[in-house]
Design an enzyme around this catalytic site. Sequence first.
Site, PDB file in Angstrom:
ATOM      1  N   TYR A 117       6.442  -2.573   2.588  1.00 48.48           N
ATOM      2  CA  TYR A 117       6.272  -2.406   4.032  1.00 48.48           C
ATOM      3  C   TYR A 117       7.275  -3.242   4.830  1.00 48.48           C
ATOM      4  O   TYR A 117       7.954  -2.754   5.733  1.00 48.48           O
ATOM      5  CB  TYR A 117       4.846  -2.761   4.458  1.00 48.48           C
ATOM      6  CG  TYR A 117       4.676  -2.788   5.950  1.00 48.48           C
ATOM      7  CD1 TYR A 117       4.473  -1.600   6.655  1.00 48.48           C
ATOM      8  CD2 TYR A 117       4.762  -3.972   6.672  1.00 48.48           C
ATOM      9  CE1 TYR A 117       4.346  -1.610   8.038  1.00 48.48           C
ATOM     10  CE2 TYR A 117       4.650  -3.991   8.044  1.00 48.48           C
ATOM     11  CZ  TYR A 117       4.435  -2.804   8.723  1.00 48.48           C
ATOM     12  OH  TYR A 117       4.330  -2.819  10.096  1.00 48.48           O
ATOM     13  N   ASP A 132       0.310   4.185   3.868  1.00 48.65           N
ATOM     14  CA  ASP A 132       0.050   5.026   5.038  1.00 48.65           C
ATOM     15  C   ASP A 132       1.211   4.989   6.023  1.00 48.65           C
ATOM     16  O   ASP A 132       1.461   5.968   6.737  1.00 48.65           O
ATOM     17  CB  ASP A 132      -1.222   4.543   5.733  1.00 48.65           C
ATOM     18  CG  ASP A 132      -1.149   3.076   6.123  1.00 48.65           C
ATOM     19  OD1 ASP A 132      -0.923   2.792   7.303  1.00 48.65           O
ATOM     20  OD2 ASP A 132      -1.311   2.216   5.238  1.00 48.65           O
ATOM     21  N   LYS A 136      -8.073   2.139   0.441  1.00 46.59           N
ATOM     22  CA  LYS A 136      -8.173   2.023   1.891  1.00 46.59           C
ATOM     23  C   LYS A 136      -7.567   3.272   2.529  1.00 46.59           C
ATOM     24  O   LYS A 136      -6.373   3.532   2.401  1.00 46.59           O
ATOM     25  CB  LYS A 136      -7.432   0.772   2.369  1.00 46.59           C
ATOM     26  CG  LYS A 136      -7.475   0.587   3.876  1.00 46.59           C
ATOM     27  CD  LYS A 136      -6.603  -0.590   4.269  1.00 46.59           C
ATOM     28  CE  LYS A 136      -6.463  -0.680   5.772  1.00 46.59           C
ATOM     29  NZ  LYS A 136      -5.415  -1.639   6.160  1.00 46.59           N
TER      30      LYS A 136
END
Length: 541
Positions: free
Chosen positions: A271, A306, A378
Amino acid sequence: MAPQGKLDLDPEAVRTARRLAARAAEPVIEMARSHTTVSVERALLRLAGLTGADAEGRPWVNHLADAVRDQVGLEHGVALPVWDALLNGPYGSLADLARAAARGRASFRLPSGTDAAHARKAAGEAARGGIAAIDRRRAERDALLRRLPPPDLEDPPKPLVYLIVATGDIYEDIPQAQAAAREGADIVAVIRSTGQSLLDFVPEGATREGYAGTYATRENFRLMRSALDDVSRELGRYVRLTNYASGLCMPEIATLAGLERLDMMLNDCMYGIIFRDINPRRTFIDQRFSRQIHARAGIVVNTGEDNYLTTADAVDAAHTVTVSQLLNERFGHEAGLTDAQLGLGHAFEIDPAIPDSFRLELAHAQLARELFPDAPLKYMPPTKHMTGNIFAGYLLDAFFNLAGVMTGQSIILIGMMTEGIHTPWLSDRDLALENVRYVRDACGDLAEDFVPRPGGMIVQRAGQVLSESVELLERIAGDGLLTAIAEGTFGVTRRPPDGGKGLDGVVPRAEGYFNPAIEILDTEDPHAAAAEAAAEQEVPA
């Protein structure tokens, strides 16, 4: 958790995917094992108890590590020079030494012989003390989970409801977090202030001036954990706390989270590289240490797959999410994380205008569930295609919640119908919590009954994504993960291995490198240590 095997996945393809992920990860793991960073060395000083900052807010750990680096380098670590100076100088504590170093009045050397042995022993005792403190905090959590069981420990278990608080002011965050818990939130995540990941220091103290989030500091961690403990006892269920161990201070923030008993940390392998332009080498080296700390502390990591779908198409790039999940799994296992600590991420981000979009979402969510049956996955809500039509947004969030329940997701981050319009009002959060509560309660254990038609569209789509994942992993294993990142494979953003922020903080380890925290974390079973700590203490209710 949903029964496995609904998608008729090819077991050989699954084994091949994991084998390729291990091959792709190995050179990066070796790099992390043979290098250190300024933040890894500062994390050791924090474990040893060094806290505080000068009048300008520069932490003493930064002053001390920088002084060692300027005088003798960091190739051998800070431990030997620092504890040698403590043992042989006029300093009563690490804080005294750091203040002297900040004024340019401390001298450091790389000791040898008996002096090196004494410094090694003293540094080891200091690191052991910090890690023992983390063990005690983990034992506290385990005891509270038994006394105040949350929904995931019920029979049958229910998905945990995850809610974000982000005012910028810790003293405003606290009442909002407690109100959210009373309305049904099981996990409260305190978003970090914008840009903190780019700071090469951790701010000190309680803060009230964050932008679009609140600074991650040890005191803010302590205040929020205490507040959530209070509301946990009030409600009779333990409310978990999440923050972010990412950016240039990832190892230090992970250490502070362990010392203040946080329960989950955003900690993804790519990320910061892709979305914050932090150097890839720095990120992977820092990440290994941070995940070792998380493993020891019993913290669940939340990964960030995500985010790829905010810049890439959720259908075309679905396999990149699966590949990243497999890589995160391998990096996590190597650092000591169990499956129960791998909160692998994925998201409900397919354009709702696409025909069969919900069926595609079910295929992707069920694929993640079956590939990682023991991981607390998640699941992230729709954000990219929220248009400002709050009624359509509320409906889309309900479909997201339904997909989460149908496919047995573990952690459901609640969506907001005002996503992307403004910072949500408390009333928005109440409505969002009402939405997820209704779906969760109305569906019950619907995951038991959801079985895709054999050979149908959902089964075929899941098989296609797995096949594309294997193909991509073959390329990454051959070309190298750093090359794949440089080519924009994840999130369509190119990040070269020698670019980005923080590369100047990467240091190859020399022969004789010594960091007692790494020695302890490399050689001890974190979960056995936690069990021993739990047996040694009595945790108050």
